[in-house]
Write a protein that holds these residues in place. Structure first.
Motif, PDB file in Angstrom:
ATOM      1  N   VAL A  95     -21.559 -66.539  31.627  1.00 45.93           N
ATOM      2  CA  VAL A  95     -22.706 -66.089  32.416  1.00 45.93           C
ATOM      3  C   VAL A  95     -22.403 -66.202  33.907  1.00 45.93           C
ATOM      4  O   VAL A  95     -22.726 -65.306  34.693  1.00 45.93           O
ATOM      5  N   MET A  96     -21.758 -67.305  34.295  1.00 41.37           N
ATOM      6  CA  MET A  96     -21.466 -67.485  35.715  1.00 41.37           C
ATOM      7  C   MET A  96     -20.492 -66.425  36.225  1.00 41.37           C
ATOM      8  O   MET A  96     -20.671 -65.869  37.309  1.00 41.37           O
ATOM      9  N   LEU A  97     -19.446 -66.137  35.435  1.00 40.05           N
ATOM     10  CA  LEU A  97     -18.508 -65.090  35.845  1.00 40.05           C
ATOM     11  C   LEU A  97     -19.213 -63.743  35.923  1.00 40.05           C
ATOM     12  O   LEU A  97     -19.013 -62.962  36.872  1.00 40.05           O
ATOM     13  N   SER A  98     -20.080 -63.466  34.952  1.00 40.26           N
ATOM     14  CA  SER A  98     -20.851 -62.229  34.963  1.00 40.26           C
ATOM     15  C   SER A  98     -21.719 -62.143  36.215  1.00 40.26           C
ATOM     16  O   SER A  98     -21.820 -61.087  36.858  1.00 40.26           O
ATOM     17  N   ASN A  99     -22.327 -63.268  36.595  1.00 40.25           N
ATOM     18  CA  ASN A  99     -23.169 -63.300  37.796  1.00 40.25           C
ATOM     19  C   ASN A  99     -22.351 -63.062  39.067  1.00 40.25           C
ATOM     20  O   ASN A  99     -22.815 -62.407  40.009  1.00 40.25           O
ATOM     21  N   ILE A 100     -21.152 -63.613  39.094  1.00 38.18           N
ATOM     22  CA  ILE A 100     -20.280 -63.410  40.253  1.00 38.18           C
ATOM     23  C   ILE A 100     -19.932 -61.928  40.399  1.00 38.18           C
ATOM     24  O   ILE A 100     -19.973 -61.365  41.497  1.00 38.18           O
ATOM     25  N   TYR A 101     -19.609 -61.290  39.280  1.00 39.64           N
ATOM     26  CA  TYR A 101     -19.336 -59.845  39.306  1.00 39.64           C
ATOM     27  C   TYR A 101     -20.576 -59.066  39.741  1.00 39.64           C
ATOM     28  O   TYR A 101     -20.498 -58.120  40.535  1.00 39.64           O
ATOM     29  N   ALA A 102     -21.732 -59.458  39.211  1.00 34.90           N
ATOM     30  CA  ALA A 102     -22.969 -58.740  39.534  1.00 34.90           C
ATOM     31  C   ALA A 102     -23.299 -58.856  41.019  1.00 34.90           C
ATOM     32  O   ALA A 102     -23.708 -57.877  41.655  1.00 34.90           O
ATOM     33  N   ASN A 103     -23.128 -60.057  41.583  1.00 35.00           N
ATOM     34  CA  ASN A 103     -23.383 -60.233  43.011  1.00 35.00           C
ATOM     35  C   ASN A 103     -22.477 -59.364  43.870  1.00 35.00           C
ATOM     36  O   ASN A 103     -22.844 -58.962  44.978  1.00 35.00           O
ATOM     37  N   ALA A 104     -21.287 -59.083  43.331  1.00 35.27           N
ATOM     38  CA  ALA A 104     -20.342 -58.231  44.063  1.00 35.27           C
ATOM     39  C   ALA A 104     -20.523 -56.756  43.736  1.00 35.27           C
ATOM     40  O   ALA A 104     -19.770 -55.905  44.232  1.00 35.27           O
ATOM     41  N   GLY A 105     -21.506 -56.433  42.885  1.00 37.00           N
ATOM     42  CA  GLY A 105     -21.753 -55.045  42.502  1.00 37.00           C
ATOM     43  C   GLY A 105     -20.696 -54.473  41.576  1.00 37.00           C
ATOM     44  O   GLY A 105     -20.561 -53.255  41.460  1.00 37.00           O
ATOM     45  N   MET A 106     -19.963 -55.346  40.871  1.00 40.36           N
ATOM     46  CA  MET A 106     -18.887 -54.906  39.975  1.00 40.36           C
ATOM     47  C   MET A 106     -19.449 -54.781  38.554  1.00 40.36           C
ATOM     48  O   MET A 106     -19.169 -55.597  37.669  1.00 40.36           O
ATOM     49  N   TRP A 107     -20.245 -53.732  38.342  1.00 42.87           N
ATOM     50  CA  TRP A 107     -21.016 -53.623  37.098  1.00 42.87           C
ATOM     51  C   TRP A 107     -20.159 -53.364  35.872  1.00 42.87           C
ATOM     52  O   TRP A 107     -20.508 -53.796  34.763  1.00 42.87           O
ATOM     53  N   GLU A 108     -19.033 -52.714  36.021  1.00 37.44           N
ATOM     54  CA  GLU A 108     -18.139 -52.503  34.875  1.00 37.44           C
ATOM     55  C   GLU A 108     -17.574 -53.831  34.380  1.00 37.44           C
ATOM     56  O   GLU A 108     -17.398 -54.047  33.180  1.00 37.44           O
ATOM     57  N   ASP A 109     -17.279 -54.718  35.339  1.00 38.42           N
ATOM     58  CA  ASP A 109     -16.786 -56.043  34.959  1.00 38.42           C
ATOM     59  C   ASP A 109     -17.888 -56.888  34.329  1.00 38.42           C
ATOM     60  O   ASP A 109     -17.632 -57.682  33.425  1.00 38.42           O
ATOM     61  N   VAL A 110     -19.114 -56.709  34.822  1.00 40.61           N
ATOM     62  CA  VAL A 110     -20.252 -57.382  34.195  1.00 40.61           C
ATOM     63  C   VAL A 110     -20.360 -56.952  32.734  1.00 40.61           C
ATOM     64  O   VAL A 110     -20.524 -57.786  31.833  1.00 40.61           O
ATOM     65  N   LYS A 111     -20.253 -55.653  32.512  1.00 38.91           N
ATOM     66  CA  LYS A 111     -20.336 -55.105  31.160  1.00 38.91           C
ATOM     67  C   LYS A 111     -19.225 -55.675  30.278  1.00 38.91           C
ATOM     68  O   LYS A 111     -19.446 -56.025  29.110  1.00 38.91           O
ATOM     69  N   ARG A 112     -18.019 -55.800  30.850  1.00 40.64           N
ATOM     70  CA  ARG A 112     -16.878 -56.320  30.080  1.00 40.64           C
ATOM     71  C   ARG A 112     -17.116 -57.768  29.637  1.00 40.64           C
ATOM     72  O   ARG A 112     -16.843 -58.127  28.486  1.00 40.64           O
ATOM     73  N   VAL A 113     -17.650 -58.584  30.540  1.00 38.89           N
ATOM     74  CA  VAL A 113     -17.912 -59.982  30.191  1.00 38.89           C
ATOM     75  C   VAL A 113     -18.989 -60.076  29.120  1.00 38.89           C
ATOM     76  O   VAL A 113     -18.886 -60.867  28.175  1.00 38.89           O
ATOM     77  N   ARG A 114     -20.014 -59.252  29.242  1.00 37.94           N
ATOM     78  CA  ARG A 114     -21.095 -59.280  28.238  1.00 37.94           C
ATOM     79  C   ARG A 114     -20.599 -58.798  26.880  1.00 37.94           C
ATOM     80  O   ARG A 114     -21.048 -59.283  25.832  1.00 37.94           O
ATOM     81  N   GLU A 115     -19.664 -57.873  26.886  1.00 36.78           N
ATOM     82  CA  GLU A 115     -19.066 -57.431  25.625  1.00 36.78           C
ATOM     83  C   GLU A 115     -18.236 -58.547  24.998  1.00 36.78           C
ATOM     84  O   GLU A 115     -18.215 -58.710  23.773  1.00 36.78           O
ATOM     85  N   MET A 116     -17.549 -59.320  25.838  1.00 39.07           N
ATOM     86  CA  MET A 116     -16.800 -60.476  25.343  1.00 39.07           C
ATOM     87  C   MET A 116     -17.738 -61.470  24.667  1.00 39.07           C
ATOM     88  O   MET A 116     -17.435 -62.016  23.602  1.00 39.07           O
ATOM     89  N   MET A 117     -18.893 -61.699  25.293  1.00 38.02           N
ATOM     90  CA  MET A 117     -19.876 -62.621  24.721  1.00 38.02           C
ATOM     91  C   MET A 117     -20.401 -62.108  23.394  1.00 38.02           C
ATOM     92  O   MET A 117     -20.573 -62.874  22.437  1.00 38.02           O
ATOM     93  N   ALA A 118     -20.644 -60.795  23.326  1.00 40.95           N
ATOM     94  CA  ALA A 118     -21.156 -60.201  22.088  1.00 40.95           C
ATOM     95  C   ALA A 118     -20.127 -60.299  20.962  1.00 40.95           C
ATOM     96  O   ALA A 118     -20.473 -60.604  19.814  1.00 40.95           O
ATOM     97  N   MET A 119     -18.867 -60.051  21.290  1.00 39.07           N
ATOM     98  CA  MET A 119     -17.804 -60.107  20.286  1.00 39.07           C
ATOM     99  C   MET A 119     -17.641 -61.503  19.704  1.00 39.07           C
ATOM    100  O   MET A 119     -17.379 -61.673  18.513  1.00 39.07           O
ATOM    101  N   THR A 120     -17.789 -62.510  20.539  1.00 35.62           N
ATOM    102  CA  THR A 120     -17.627 -63.895  20.086  1.00 35.62           C
ATOM    103  C   THR A 120     -18.965 -64.544  19.712  1.00 35.62           C
ATOM    104  O   THR A 120     -19.026 -65.738  19.427  1.00 35.62           O
ATOM    105  N   ARG A 121     -20.040 -63.742  19.741  1.00 34.06           N
ATOM    106  CA  ARG A 121     -21.381 -64.192  19.358  1.00 34.06           C
ATOM    107  C   ARG A 121     -21.869 -65.367  20.204  1.00 34.06           C
ATOM    108  O   ARG A 121     -22.519 -66.292  19.725  1.00 34.06           O
TER     109      ARG A 121
END
Length: 427
Positions: free
Chosen positions: A261-287
């Motif tokens: 979540v923290m890494l996702s937030n860091i990407y989001a604060n920087a406007g790096m939405w594709e990277d945000v999506k990638r981290v959230r997909e990682m979370m979904a894959m590992t449940r």
């Protein structure tokens, strides 16, 4: 295997003894508490013909150990209502639960005495921790000096408390000097102390120094050390270092949702939405699921829970709408403007503003305003770190309502009064 054995022992008691005496029943309660079988604890406790302080202490410890704070305090009150009295074991179990829920009145009722004639190291450390977590670092330092003058030798906990206080108060140089002075008091720095030092340096923007400390610790770095550094990367918007640190964390704590979540937030604060999506997909894959924001308040002797985005019926009530609208107009006149940057989703500004308004601590604050008398302090506990916008909102609300609002998040206690916070906006 242990659990099967304990059930077998219980069966043998029933078969060969029949109705167990108090000593045996207390032992059975202890069995089930040790194996986290709370349902069995409750069953045994319910059928006990006689209960003593040990019986109640075991039940209270079982409830507290299963993170059921409201039921823990409820059991304690029933215990007192039955005239059972209490022991030091009861107090040391119940008081931390009161602190967890910011249940001041319950804590005072449980405490029941005001002066200590004999102060040991634990007493001093507890007072130091109280000052530190409430943002009163100057008082903590004064007490530490008094402790040394009283010939009380500090231990590792003493230094963790003071170093943490320095970190959350921005006392970088003072924290570094304290860390370097530990050996003068006969204490070798542990992983916890190094984690505090990394946090002190990182929060102050000295990220390279913090990284150097983390990489050269004379023991294997823990998740808390890298997690502290990742949080500092978030505070200072250092994406490249955050990615390096996050990789280390994912190896050490692959199932900790907070790191993702923290890494996702860091990407989001920087406007790096594709990277945000990638981290959230990682979370979904590992449940791995993000913790939902929750807040608690105590009204009289009842604990009320609020969930971010939840409490729909409450938010639709006439009382809530009336208080919310009055507050919104009043704090707007003070100059409060929602900081929608805290909503780390790629949605429009209107949606962001709506989501910010539904954070759990705001719902709890409005409920407290509705259900408590004018001028009474409001005390809230939250399971996550308070966001920047809710922090600003609480300051504004404390000013327009002339109320003291005490909010405990995962880092510290925030005391909002007359438009300011005890943390001086550094947390």
């Amino acid at each position: 295997m242990e659990l099967v054995l304990e059930f077998s022992v219980h069966n043998q008691v029933v078969m060969f003894i029949g109705e167990a005496d108090q000593v045996v029943n207390n032992a059975l309660l202890g069995f089930y508490v040790d194996t986290s079988c709370l349902d069995e604890v409750l069953k045994v406790f319910e059928v006990m013909p006689q209960r003593n302080v040990v019986s109640w202490n075991t039940l209270i410890a079982g409830l507290a150990g299963q993170d059921r704070p409201s039921e823990t305090l409820g059991a304690f009150r029933v215990m007192q209502g039955e005239g059972m009295g209490f022991s030091w074991v009861t107090l040391t179990t119940a008081l931390p639960v009161c602190a967890q829920l910011t249940a001041l009145h319950s804590g005072k009722d449980t405490h029941g005495f005001d002066r200590m004639h004999n102060r040991d190291l634990t007493s001093w450390n507890t007072m130091l921790a109280g000052y530190s977590i409430n943002g009163q670092i100057n008082e903590a330092w004064a007490l530490f000096d008094e402790m040394i003058r009283s010939s009380i030798k500090p231990d590792g906990i003493t230094f963790v408390v003071l170093l943490s206080g320095c970190s959350h108060s921005g006392l970088t140089s003072q924290g570094q000097r304290l860390f370097n002075a530990m050996e003068d008091y006969g204490e070798q720095p542990s992983l916890e102390h190094y984690a505090c030092l990394v946090d002190i340096l990182g929060r102050s923007g000295k990220l390279e120094e913090a990284l150097n400390v983390a990489e050269n610790i004379p023991m294997r770095p823990s998740g808390s050390i890298w997690g502290s550094l990742l949080n500092s990367c978030r505070l200072h918007g250092n994406v490249p270092l955050a990615e390096i640190v996050a990789k280390r964390l994912f190896q050490i704590e692959p199932n900790n949702p907070g790191n993702y979540v923290m890494l996702s937030n860091i990407y989001a604060n920087a406007g790096m939405w594709e990277d945000v999506k990638r981290v959230r997909e990682m979370m979904a894959m590992t449940r791995i699921k993000k913790d939902v924001g929750c807040s608690w308040i105590q009204i009289k002797h009842k604990i009320h829970t609020f969930v971010a985005g939840g409490s729909t019926n409450f938010r639709r009530s006439a009382e809530y709408i009336k208080i919310w609208n009055e507050l919104s107009n009043a704090i707007k006149d003070l100059g409060y403007i929602p900081n929608t940057s805290v909503v780390l989703h790629d949605v429009n500004e209107d949606m962001k503003a709506t989501w910010v308004c539904e954070h759990s601590e705001r719902l709890a604050a409005v409920a407290a305003l509705i259900n408590t008398g004018a001028g009474m302090p409001i005390r809230i506990t939250k399971n996550l770190r308070v966001c920047v916008d809710c922090h600003s909102w609480m300051k504004a609300v404390s000013k327009v309502t002339k109320r003291l609002i005490v909010l405990r998040d995962t880092n510290r206690f925030h005391h909002f009064q007359n438009g300011t916070c005890s943390c001086k906006d550094y947390w």
